[in-house]
Design a protein around this motif. Sequence first.
Motif, PDB file in Angstrom:
ATOM      1  N   ALA A 144      66.721  71.263 -15.226  1.00  0.00           N
ATOM      2  CA  ALA A 144      67.720  70.461 -14.513  1.00  0.00           C
ATOM      3  C   ALA A 144      67.289  70.263 -13.064  1.00  0.00           C
ATOM      4  N   PRO A 145      67.600  69.101 -12.476  1.00  0.00           N
ATOM      5  CA  PRO A 145      67.246  68.864 -11.074  1.00  0.00           C
ATOM      6  C   PRO A 145      67.838  69.940 -10.165  1.00  0.00           C
ATOM      7  N   HIS A 146      67.034  70.450  -9.253  1.00  0.00           N
ATOM      8  CA  HIS A 146      67.452  71.404  -8.222  1.00  0.00           C
ATOM      9  C   HIS A 146      67.798  72.789  -8.775  1.00  0.00           C
ATOM     10  N   ALA A 147      67.585  73.028 -10.043  1.00  0.00           N
ATOM     11  CA  ALA A 147      67.856  74.366 -10.581  1.00  0.00           C
ATOM     12  C   ALA A 147      66.829  75.347 -10.042  1.00  0.00           C
ATOM     13  N   GLN A 148      67.287  76.541  -9.697  1.00  0.00           N
ATOM     14  CA  GLN A 148      66.375  77.556  -9.210  1.00  0.00           C
ATOM     15  C   GLN A 148      65.717  78.277 -10.381  1.00  0.00           C
ATOM     16  N   ALA A 149      64.542  78.811 -10.128  1.00  0.00           N
ATOM     17  CA  ALA A 149      63.816  79.522 -11.167  1.00  0.00           C
ATOM     18  C   ALA A 149      64.582  80.764 -11.608  1.00  0.00           C
ATOM     19  N   VAL A 150      64.466  81.089 -12.878  1.00  0.00           N
ATOM     20  CA  VAL A 150      65.017  82.345 -13.383  1.00  0.00           C
ATOM     21  C   VAL A 150      64.172  83.484 -12.830  1.00  0.00           C
ATOM     22  N   LEU A 151      64.835  84.485 -12.244  1.00  0.00           N
ATOM     23  CA  LEU A 151      64.140  85.623 -11.672  1.00  0.00           C
ATOM     24  C   LEU A 151      64.088  86.773 -12.679  1.00  0.00           C
ATOM     25  N   PRO A 152      63.149  87.702 -12.499  1.00  0.00           N
ATOM     26  CA  PRO A 152      63.081  88.832 -13.425  1.00  0.00           C
ATOM     27  C   PRO A 152      64.408  89.557 -13.553  1.00  0.00           C
ATOM     28  N   HIS A 153      64.829  89.729 -14.801  1.00  0.00           N
ATOM     29  CA  HIS A 153      66.037  90.473 -15.165  1.00  0.00           C
ATOM     30  C   HIS A 153      67.319  89.846 -14.627  1.00  0.00           C
ATOM     31  N   ASP A 154      67.276  88.525 -14.399  1.00  0.00           N
ATOM     32  CA  ASP A 154      68.536  87.819 -14.130  1.00  0.00           C
ATOM     33  C   ASP A 154      69.514  88.023 -15.278  1.00  0.00           C
ATOM     34  N   GLU A 155      69.001  88.207 -16.508  1.00  0.00           N
ATOM     35  CA  GLU A 155      69.905  88.400 -17.641  1.00  0.00           C
ATOM     36  C   GLU A 155      70.775  89.649 -17.485  1.00  0.00           C
ATOM     37  N   ASP A 156      70.361  90.562 -16.601  1.00  0.00           N
ATOM     38  CA  ASP A 156      71.177  91.757 -16.318  1.00  0.00           C
ATOM     39  C   ASP A 156      72.414  91.430 -15.492  1.00  0.00           C
ATOM     40  N   ARG A 157      72.393  90.310 -14.805  1.00  0.00           N
ATOM     41  CA  ARG A 157      73.362  90.075 -13.740  1.00  0.00           C
ATOM     42  C   ARG A 157      74.279  88.882 -13.984  1.00  0.00           C
ATOM     43  N   ILE A 158      74.331  88.424 -15.219  1.00  0.00           N
ATOM     44  CA  ILE A 158      75.164  87.263 -15.523  1.00  0.00           C
ATOM     45  C   ILE A 158      76.283  87.641 -16.483  1.00  0.00           C
ATOM     46  N   GLY A 159      77.348  86.847 -16.419  1.00  0.00           N
ATOM     47  CA  GLY A 159      78.454  87.029 -17.338  1.00  0.00           C
ATOM     48  C   GLY A 159      78.201  86.250 -18.620  1.00  0.00           C
ATOM     49  N   THR A 160      79.266  85.809 -19.255  1.00  0.00           N
ATOM     50  CA  THR A 160      79.146  85.113 -20.534  1.00  0.00           C
ATOM     51  C   THR A 160      78.202  83.917 -20.429  1.00  0.00           C
ATOM     52  N   VAL A 161      77.249  83.865 -21.348  1.00  0.00           N
ATOM     53  CA  VAL A 161      76.217  82.820 -21.379  1.00  0.00           C
ATOM     54  C   VAL A 161      76.737  81.656 -22.225  1.00  0.00           C
ATOM     55  N   THR A 162      76.737  80.473 -21.647  1.00  0.00           N
ATOM     56  CA  THR A 162      77.106  79.265 -22.398  1.00  0.00           C
ATOM     57  C   THR A 162      75.842  78.491 -22.742  1.00  0.00           C
ATOM     58  N   ILE A 163      75.653  78.255 -24.029  1.00  0.00           N
ATOM     59  CA  ILE A 163      74.517  77.460 -24.507  1.00  0.00           C
ATOM     60  C   ILE A 163      75.060  76.125 -24.961  1.00  0.00           C
ATOM     61  N   HIS A 164      74.620  75.070 -24.331  1.00  0.00           N
ATOM     62  CA  HIS A 164      75.142  73.729 -24.583  1.00  0.00           C
ATOM     63  C   HIS A 164      74.395  73.152 -25.780  1.00  0.00           C
ATOM     64  N   THR A 165      75.048  73.187 -26.941  1.00  0.00           N
ATOM     65  CA  THR A 165      74.367  72.849 -28.188  1.00  0.00           C
ATOM     66  C   THR A 165      74.373  71.360 -28.490  1.00  0.00           C
ATOM     67  N   GLN A 166      75.058  70.562 -27.679  1.00  0.00           N
ATOM     68  CA  GLN A 166      75.067  69.110 -27.841  1.00  0.00           C
ATOM     69  C   GLN A 166      74.680  68.463 -26.524  1.00  0.00           C
ATOM     70  N   PRO A 167      74.232  67.210 -26.551  1.00  0.00           N
ATOM     71  CA  PRO A 167      73.891  66.528 -25.303  1.00  0.00           C
ATOM     72  C   PRO A 167      75.079  66.506 -24.353  1.00  0.00           C
TER      73      PRO A 167
END
Length: 315
Positions: free
Chosen positions: A213-236
Amino acid sequence: MTSSFQPLTSQAEFQARIAALWVFPIKSCAGISLQQAVLTSTGLAYDRAWMVVDSEGEMVTQRELPRMALVQPELVQANGRVSELVLRAHGMAALHLAIAAEATASPCPVRVWNDEVPAFDMGPAVAQWLTDFLGSSLGSLRLVRFDANHQRLSSSQWTQGELAFNQFSDGFPVLVASTASLDELNTRLQAKGEATVDMRRFRANVVLGDSDAPHAQAVLPHDEDRIGTVTIHTQPDGQREFVQLKPVKPCPRCPIPNIDPDSAQTHPAVNDALQAYRQDPRVNGALTFGMNCIPTAGVGHVLRVGQRVSADWTF
């Protein structure tokens, strides 16, 4: 001890994409890389649906038999449906098992960690195949399939009372990790003169990579440790269909990441490297890599490599 946690970035929302999807049909055997997978209430379809047990019905993993890493399952489709589980290993004839075999299989109780659960014995031919390849140090080995009518619960201590089910996984339905976390580990391994490793060592189901996505920052090591509920957008964009996975417990690591998935040889470099920076106070100082998650929305939807992922930061 070096802290395992990076400072939060200033972005308002975590953004990523699905970089890889993996299922491990037979607990502790090799995995299958997929471009898409259906999310079920117990995780990705066919993940940890089968397990190797000893003559007493106790689970067997790479901890006891590292050569399990060399058993490569394959899910064969016919007419748009998975019809066969095929087992392959060097020097062995391929073994074909009908997915519907449990309809005529013998029911048997088995134990996965502290849980006794009902399962179906896949029969003497696969038992002989496994014992021939893996050896008889634990006696005759058997392959069993989880009884889908049974509900094996994840720990309510970690799910905070939410009901979550799994088959033969260690305890939670979906494991999420990131390419950034693996890159950090490999940087540390190379600094010590050790060979790099790939994500197969960590047996994650959903691997997150940088968002496009435009302007999105890079995923940093172990960011998955620091996030809440993950939303995966399965449709456009514009269509409100999504999957949600709630991280509930950091994944403590046993010696299995030290086992080379291509040779089944063990070398302590991976856990030695993790020891320097991944002692996690949330699990009494155990070494962690990845987050165990439970589905909270979107069961039945299809996850695909490349789908957009978002989450809020937690503090």
